[in-house]
Design an enzyme around this catalytic site. Structure first.
Site, PDB file in Angstrom:
ATOM      1  N   ASP A  47      -5.450 -49.363 -39.785  1.00  0.00           N
ATOM      2  CA  ASP A  47      -5.276 -48.047 -39.594  1.00  0.00           C
ATOM      3  C   ASP A  47      -5.786 -47.442 -38.289  1.00  0.00           C
ATOM      4  O   ASP A  47      -7.069 -47.487 -37.861  1.00  0.00           O
ATOM      5  CB  ASP A  47      -6.215 -47.333 -40.800  1.00  0.00           C
ATOM      6  N   TYR A  52      -6.694 -42.264 -31.419  1.00  0.00           N
ATOM      7  CA  TYR A  52      -7.487 -43.241 -31.074  1.00  0.00           C
ATOM      8  C   TYR A  52      -7.594 -43.938 -29.968  1.00  0.00           C
ATOM      9  O   TYR A  52      -8.434 -44.718 -29.581  1.00  0.00           O
ATOM     10  CB  TYR A  52      -7.553 -44.282 -32.501  1.00  0.00           C
ATOM     11  N   LYS A  77      -0.768 -42.456 -36.569  1.00  0.00           N
ATOM     12  CA  LYS A  77      -0.544 -41.075 -36.857  1.00  0.00           C
ATOM     13  C   LYS A  77      -0.415 -40.279 -35.653  1.00  0.00           C
ATOM     14  O   LYS A  77      -0.824 -40.678 -34.731  1.00  0.00           O
ATOM     15  CB  LYS A  77      -2.221 -40.658 -37.568  1.00  0.00           C
ATOM     16  N   HIS A 110      -1.295 -36.501 -38.483  1.00  0.00           N
ATOM     17  CA  HIS A 110      -2.668 -36.514 -38.540  1.00  0.00           C
ATOM     18  C   HIS A 110      -3.563 -35.221 -38.991  1.00  0.00           C
ATOM     19  O   HIS A 110      -4.450 -35.381 -39.715  1.00  0.00           O
ATOM     20  CB  HIS A 110      -2.965 -37.158 -37.299  1.00  0.00           C
TER      21      HIS A 110
HETATM   22  P1  NDP Z   1     -16.554 -45.696 -42.152  1.00  0.00           P
HETATM   23  O1  NDP Z   1     -16.917 -44.811 -43.236  1.00  0.00           O
HETATM   24  O2  NDP Z   1     -15.544 -46.783 -42.198  1.00  0.00           O
HETATM   25  O3  NDP Z   1     -18.034 -46.260 -41.325  1.00  0.00           O
HETATM   26  C1  NDP Z   1     -18.021 -46.808 -40.197  1.00  0.00           C
HETATM   27  C2  NDP Z   1     -19.501 -47.027 -39.932  1.00  0.00           C
HETATM   28  O4  NDP Z   1     -20.346 -47.717 -41.030  1.00  0.00           O
HETATM   29  C3  NDP Z   1     -19.722 -47.642 -38.789  1.00  0.00           C
HETATM   30  O5  NDP Z   1     -20.877 -47.033 -38.094  1.00  0.00           O
HETATM   31  C4  NDP Z   1     -20.100 -49.040 -38.841  1.00  0.00           C
HETATM   32  O6  NDP Z   1     -20.978 -49.575 -37.842  1.00  0.00           O
HETATM   33  C5  NDP Z   1     -20.659 -48.843 -40.323  1.00  0.00           C
HETATM   34  N1  NDP Z   1     -20.678 -49.962 -41.123  1.00  0.00           N
HETATM   35  C6  NDP Z   1     -19.550 -50.502 -41.686  1.00  0.00           C
HETATM   36  N2  NDP Z   1     -19.727 -51.419 -42.520  1.00  0.00           N
HETATM   37  C7  NDP Z   1     -21.134 -51.088 -42.914  1.00  0.00           C
HETATM   38  C8  NDP Z   1     -21.884 -51.876 -43.783  1.00  0.00           C
HETATM   39  N3  NDP Z   1     -21.445 -53.034 -44.660  1.00  0.00           N
HETATM   40  N4  NDP Z   1     -23.159 -51.575 -44.118  1.00  0.00           N
HETATM   41  C9  NDP Z   1     -23.735 -50.504 -43.288  1.00  0.00           C
HETATM   42  N5  NDP Z   1     -22.965 -49.821 -42.265  1.00  0.00           N
HETATM   43  C10 NDP Z   1     -21.543 -50.216 -42.108  1.00  0.00           C
HETATM   44  O7  NDP Z   1     -16.281 -44.434 -41.071  1.00  0.00           O
HETATM   45  P2  NDP Z   1     -14.709 -44.405 -40.060  1.00  0.00           P
HETATM   46  O8  NDP Z   1     -14.743 -43.043 -39.488  1.00  0.00           O
HETATM   47  O9  NDP Z   1     -14.590 -45.599 -39.269  1.00  0.00           O
HETATM   48  O10 NDP Z   1     -13.686 -44.279 -41.047  1.00  0.00           O
HETATM   49  C11 NDP Z   1     -12.798 -45.620 -41.387  1.00  0.00           C
HETATM   50  C12 NDP Z   1     -11.492 -45.169 -41.192  1.00  0.00           C
HETATM   51  O11 NDP Z   1     -10.887 -44.042 -41.695  1.00  0.00           O
HETATM   52  C13 NDP Z   1     -11.409 -45.212 -39.427  1.00  0.00           C
HETATM   53  O12 NDP Z   1     -11.654 -46.251 -38.819  1.00  0.00           O
HETATM   54  C14 NDP Z   1     -10.108 -44.422 -39.382  1.00  0.00           C
HETATM   55  O13 NDP Z   1      -9.105 -45.635 -39.292  1.00  0.00           O
HETATM   56  C15 NDP Z   1      -9.979 -43.624 -40.653  1.00  0.00           C
HETATM   57  N6  NDP Z   1     -10.203 -42.284 -40.399  1.00  0.00           N
HETATM   58  C16 NDP Z   1      -9.024 -41.238 -40.440  1.00  0.00           C
HETATM   59  C17 NDP Z   1      -9.420 -40.026 -40.171  1.00  0.00           C
HETATM   60  C18 NDP Z   1      -8.307 -38.969 -40.322  1.00  0.00           C
HETATM   61  O14 NDP Z   1      -8.424 -37.826 -39.875  1.00  0.00           O
HETATM   62  N7  NDP Z   1      -7.304 -39.622 -41.106  1.00  0.00           N
HETATM   63  C19 NDP Z   1     -10.757 -39.452 -39.749  1.00  0.00           C
HETATM   64  C20 NDP Z   1     -11.780 -40.631 -39.419  1.00  0.00           C
HETATM   65  C21 NDP Z   1     -11.400 -41.889 -39.873  1.00  0.00           C
HETATM   66  P3  NDP Z   1     -20.627 -50.927 -37.186  1.00  0.00           P
HETATM   67  O15 NDP Z   1     -19.440 -50.749 -36.578  1.00  0.00           O
HETATM   68  O16 NDP Z   1     -21.659 -50.943 -36.046  1.00  0.00           O
HETATM   69  O17 NDP Z   1     -20.464 -51.964 -38.325  1.00  0.00           O
END
Ligand code: NDP
Length: 291
Positions: A47, A52, A77, A110
């Site tokens: 995704d 991004y 998006k 988006h």
């Molecule tokens: P997430 O809810 O996926 O959380 C990501 C965070 O959690 C990072 O800081 C990561 O750190 C940490 N993390 C990952 N796995 C673990 C674990 N098992 N235990 C503890 N911490 C963990 O947030 P996102 O905002 O990235 O959302 C996911 C996806 O959704 C995005 O990447 C994007 O593709 C989409 N998105 C879409 C939006 C929209 O407007 N349509 C807005 C925001 C996101 P680390 O990397 O250090 O592991």
């Protein structure tokens, strides 16, 4: 390799129920490495988004993985700046070029502001031309969805998905009912609460995790999967990528599901209905700044 379950969308497409998100992963090689690692541990759904700034690295990693194109689901998006009809057509072409793909599996509007009707027309045409397989929207609240539906935006082609903020603290109960009534699948962004430490410390989640000998991240993602959400957790750490994907060997009981449903606070970090959000987003992300 373990098989990942799939959900069927309202246009018949089958989307892997769990994918890998790349928001906030830089385009300095980090996205390339992350996507290559994610594909290696078994993800088959990525995704990304124009805003991004990392579509090129996503595409390069997909190509270099050697995995057949038709085995990977790619979502991108369109950004707000490109919603004029002509701009929207160009934006789709630019995404295809940056990703290095002949088609994109799912393309979303988006943000739900501005000239949505013009952008949606370009999306519908690109779908008819086979450049995009499925089309959808993102960040549509019940209020925004209802407004656009009443204006007839979706009369010809219904969005296949609505991608919105979702985690145990923000379970979108009203929107889920509305989308179910309209046969639109919900995708969860921020499924781990964007790493919210308060969520990871929830005693209920910790006790369920201990019972199954799993970590809290898996319990959250498993809950969301059982709720029928499409999820795509982000991590730059390979062991977390693996852990987050590996949620298909246990099942939460209905009591545990009800318990986690009780954590809902009814609001998230981002409120698309708030005044000034469109302007704030346009200021925060300028996708044409380097042109
Ligand atoms: P997430 O809810 O996926 O959380 C990501 C965070 O959690 C990072 O800081 C990561 O750190 C940490 N993390 C990952 N796995 C673990 C674990 N098992 N235990 C503890 N911490 C963990 O947030 P996102 O905002 O990235 O959302 C996911 C996806 O959704 C995005 O990447 C994007 O593709 C989409 N998105 C879409 C939006 C929209 O407007 N349509 C807005 C925001 C996101 P680390 O990397 O250090 O592991």
């Amino acid at each position: 390799m373990k098989s990942i379950s799939v959900f069927q969308l309202n246009d018949g497409s089958k989307i892997p129920a769990i994918g890998f998100g790349v928001f906030q992963i830089p385009n300095d090689g980090a996205t390339y490495d992350a996507v290559l690692n994610a594909l290696e541990v078994g993800y088959r759904h990525i995704d990304t988004a124009v805003a991004y700034f990392n579509e090129e690295e996503v595409g390069k990693a997909i190509k270099d993985s050697g995995i057949p194109r038709n085995e990977i689901w790619v979502t991108s998006k369109m950004w707000l700046q490109d919603y004029d009809y002509v701009d929207a057509k160009q934006a789709i072409e630019r995404s295809l070029t940056k990703l290095g793909l002949e088609y994109i599996d799912l393309y979303l509007l988006h943000q739900p502001y501005g000239k949505l009707a013009e952008a949606w027309k370009a999306m519908v045409e690109a779908k008819a031309a086979g450049k995009i397989r499925s089309i959808g929207v993102s960040n549509m609240t019940p209020k925004i969805w209802t407004k656009w539906q009443q204006q007839g935006l979706f009369d010809d082609v219904l969005p296949s998905v609505n991608q919105v903020e979702y985690n145990p603290y923000f379970q979108q109960k009203e929107l889920r009912q509305l989308m179910a009534d309209n046969q639109v699948t919900l995708e969860a962004w921020g499924p781990l609460g964007q790493g919210n430490s308060e969520l990871f410390s929830e005693p209920l989640l910790q006790s369920i995790a201990a019972k199954y000998d799993k970590n809290v991240g898996k319990v959250i993602l498993r809950f969301e999967h059982q709720e029928g959400m499409i999820i795509f957790p982000k991590s730059v750490r390979k062991e977390r990528m693996q852990s987050n994907l590996d949620i298909f060997d246990f099942q939460l009981t209905s009591d545990e599901m009800d318990g986690i449903r009780g954590l809902d606070r009814g609001q998230g970090r981002h409120n698309p209905d708030a005044p000034g959000v469109q302007e704030m987003l346009l200021q925060a992300f300028d996708v044409h700044k380097n042109e």
